[in-house]
Design a protein around this motif. Structure first.
Motif, PDB file in Angstrom:
ATOM      1  N   ILE A   1       0.847  -1.201   0.000  1.00 21.60           N
ATOM      2  CA  ILE A   1       0.000   0.000   0.000  1.00 21.60           C
ATOM      3  C   ILE A   1       0.881   1.248   0.000  1.00 21.60           C
ATOM      4  N   LEU A   2       1.944   1.239   0.800  1.00 18.95           N
ATOM      5  CA  LEU A   2       2.844   2.394   0.850  1.00 18.95           C
ATOM      6  C   LEU A   2       3.550   2.607  -0.486  1.00 18.95           C
ATOM      7  N   VAL A   3       3.911   1.516  -1.171  1.00 18.58           N
ATOM      8  CA  VAL A   3       4.525   1.643  -2.497  1.00 18.58           C
ATOM      9  C   VAL A   3       3.534   2.277  -3.480  1.00 18.58           C
ATOM     10  N   LEU A   4       2.279   1.816  -3.436  1.00 18.99           N
ATOM     11  CA  LEU A   4       1.277   2.381  -4.345  1.00 18.99           C
ATOM     12  C   LEU A   4       1.032   3.861  -4.053  1.00 18.99           C
ATOM     13  N   VAL A   5       0.994   4.232  -2.783  1.00 18.33           N
ATOM     14  CA  VAL A   5       0.841   5.653  -2.425  1.00 18.33           C
ATOM     15  C   VAL A   5       2.059   6.428  -2.909  1.00 18.33           C
ATOM     16  N   GLY A   6       3.232   5.849  -2.766  1.00 17.11           N
ATOM     17  CA  GLY A   6       4.452   6.507  -3.237  1.00 17.11           C
ATOM     18  C   GLY A   6       4.466   6.696  -4.742  1.00 17.11           C
ATOM     19  N   ILE A   7       3.977   5.703  -5.480  1.00 22.37           N
ATOM     20  CA  ILE A   7       3.886   5.853  -6.941  1.00 22.37           C
ATOM     21  C   ILE A   7       2.936   6.991  -7.286  1.00 22.37           C
ATOM     22  N   GLY A   8       1.821   7.047  -6.569  1.00 21.97           N
ATOM     23  CA  GLY A   8       0.879   8.153  -6.788  1.00 21.97           C
ATOM     24  C   GLY A   8       1.524   9.496  -6.494  1.00 21.97           C
ATOM     25  N   GLY A   9       2.272   9.583  -5.406  1.00 23.57           N
ATOM     26  CA  GLY A   9       2.965  10.830  -5.078  1.00 23.57           C
ATOM     27  C   GLY A   9       4.018  11.188  -6.105  1.00 23.57           C
TER      28      GLY A   9
ATOM     29  N   GLN B   1       4.763  19.234 -11.360  1.00 26.90           N
ATOM     30  CA  GLN B   1       6.134  19.750 -11.421  1.00 26.90           C
ATOM     31  C   GLN B   1       6.599  20.308 -10.082  1.00 26.90           C
ATOM     32  N   LEU B   2       6.105  19.703  -9.006  1.00 28.12           N
ATOM     33  CA  LEU B   2       6.578  20.033  -7.666  1.00 28.12           C
ATOM     34  C   LEU B   2       7.581  18.958  -7.249  1.00 28.12           C
ATOM     35  N   VAL B   3       8.830  19.342  -7.155  1.00 32.57           N
ATOM     36  CA  VAL B   3       9.894  18.387  -6.889  1.00 32.57           C
ATOM     37  C   VAL B   3       9.712  17.745  -5.515  1.00 32.57           C
ATOM     38  N   ILE B   4       9.300  18.506  -4.532  1.00 30.48           N
ATOM     39  CA  ILE B   4       9.180  17.968  -3.180  1.00 30.48           C
ATOM     40  C   ILE B   4       8.133  16.857  -3.115  1.00 30.48           C
ATOM     41  N   VAL B   5       7.053  16.973  -3.881  1.00 34.70           N
ATOM     42  CA  VAL B   5       6.023  15.938  -3.894  1.00 34.70           C
ATOM     43  C   VAL B   5       6.587  14.661  -4.514  1.00 34.70           C
ATOM     44  N   GLY B   6       7.362  14.789  -5.564  1.00 34.43           N
ATOM     45  CA  GLY B   6       7.988  13.630  -6.194  1.00 34.43           C
ATOM     46  C   GLY B   6       8.997  12.958  -5.275  1.00 34.43           C
ATOM     47  N   VAL B   7       9.775  13.764  -4.557  1.00 35.46           N
ATOM     48  CA  VAL B   7      10.761  13.209  -3.633  1.00 35.46           C
ATOM     49  C   VAL B   7      10.060  12.479  -2.488  1.00 35.46           C
ATOM     50  N   VAL B   8       8.996  13.062  -1.946  1.00 38.27           N
ATOM     51  CA  VAL B   8       8.245  12.412  -0.873  1.00 38.27           C
ATOM     52  C   VAL B   8       7.630  11.103  -1.387  1.00 38.27           C
ATOM     53  N   GLY B   9       7.132  11.107  -2.605  1.00 36.55           N
ATOM     54  CA  GLY B   9       6.591   9.889  -3.196  1.00 36.55           C
ATOM     55  C   GLY B   9       7.647   8.818  -3.343  1.00 36.55           C
ATOM     56  N   PHE B  10       8.839   9.204  -3.778  1.00 35.54           N
ATOM     57  CA  PHE B  10       9.927   8.241  -3.922  1.00 35.54           C
ATOM     58  C   PHE B  10      10.340   7.666  -2.572  1.00 35.54           C
ATOM     59  N   VAL B  11      10.436   8.518  -1.573  1.00 41.37           N
ATOM     60  CA  VAL B  11      10.796   8.051  -0.233  1.00 41.37           C
ATOM     61  C   VAL B  11       9.726   7.106   0.303  1.00 41.37           C
ATOM     62  N   ALA B  12       8.460   7.402   0.035  1.00 39.52           N
ATOM     63  CA  ALA B  12       7.372   6.513   0.469  1.00 39.52           C
ATOM     64  C   ALA B  12       7.482   5.162  -0.237  1.00 39.52           C
ATOM     65  N   MET B  13       7.813   5.168  -1.519  1.00 33.62           N
ATOM     66  CA  MET B  13       7.994   3.903  -2.241  1.00 33.62           C
ATOM     67  C   MET B  13       9.138   3.098  -1.641  1.00 33.62           C
ATOM     68  N   LEU B  14      10.239   3.751  -1.369  1.00 31.65           N
ATOM     69  CA  LEU B  14      11.396   3.081  -0.795  1.00 31.65           C
ATOM     70  C   LEU B  14      11.067   2.506   0.585  1.00 31.65           C
TER      71      LEU B  14
END
Length: 122
Positions: free
Chosen positions: A45-53, A61-74
């Protein structure tokens, strides 16, 4: 290239030993550690939320949202694959102490030592 007779005999012997010891490998315990299905589900579930983020960060084009999504996936992957320590019965907790020299050396040295000990048992 065909194998020589000696190489073929050696290969056959190795296969026989592998088949004999295969049950040992399959039934070997993993230090009381096992994967938790709950952690696998939460991690997925956390990976799927991270992919969404991550996708949301790319679209907006908000870099911080993408970084938070990547960290959530990891974090989700780490959560899903991290084994938990299962409670072992008292008999299993009393293990023989390993010799101090057994943990030193390279991986191949330890594997060669194990192979030599197994061959000495037969």
């Amino acid at each position: 290239m065909p194998l020589s007779e000696q190489e073929q005999r050696l290969l056959d012997e190795m296969e026989r030993h592998l088949m004999q010891n295969d049950a040992d490998v399959v039934s070997a315990q993993r230090d009381g550690r096992s994967l938790s299905y709950r952690n696998i589900v939460y991690g997925t579930i956390l990976v799927l939320v991270g992919i969404g983020g991550l996708l949301g960060g790319v679209v907006t084009q908000l870099v911080i949202v993408g970084v938070v999504g990547f960290v959530a996936m990891l974090a989700g992957v780490i959560l899903a694959v991290t084994p938990i320590r299962a409670e072992a019965p008292e008999a299993k907790k009393k293990k023989e102490p390993t010799p101090k020299g057994s943990s030193s050396g390279s991986f191949m040295d330890r594997m060669n030592d194990r192979w030599d000990r197994r061959q000495g048992d037969h």
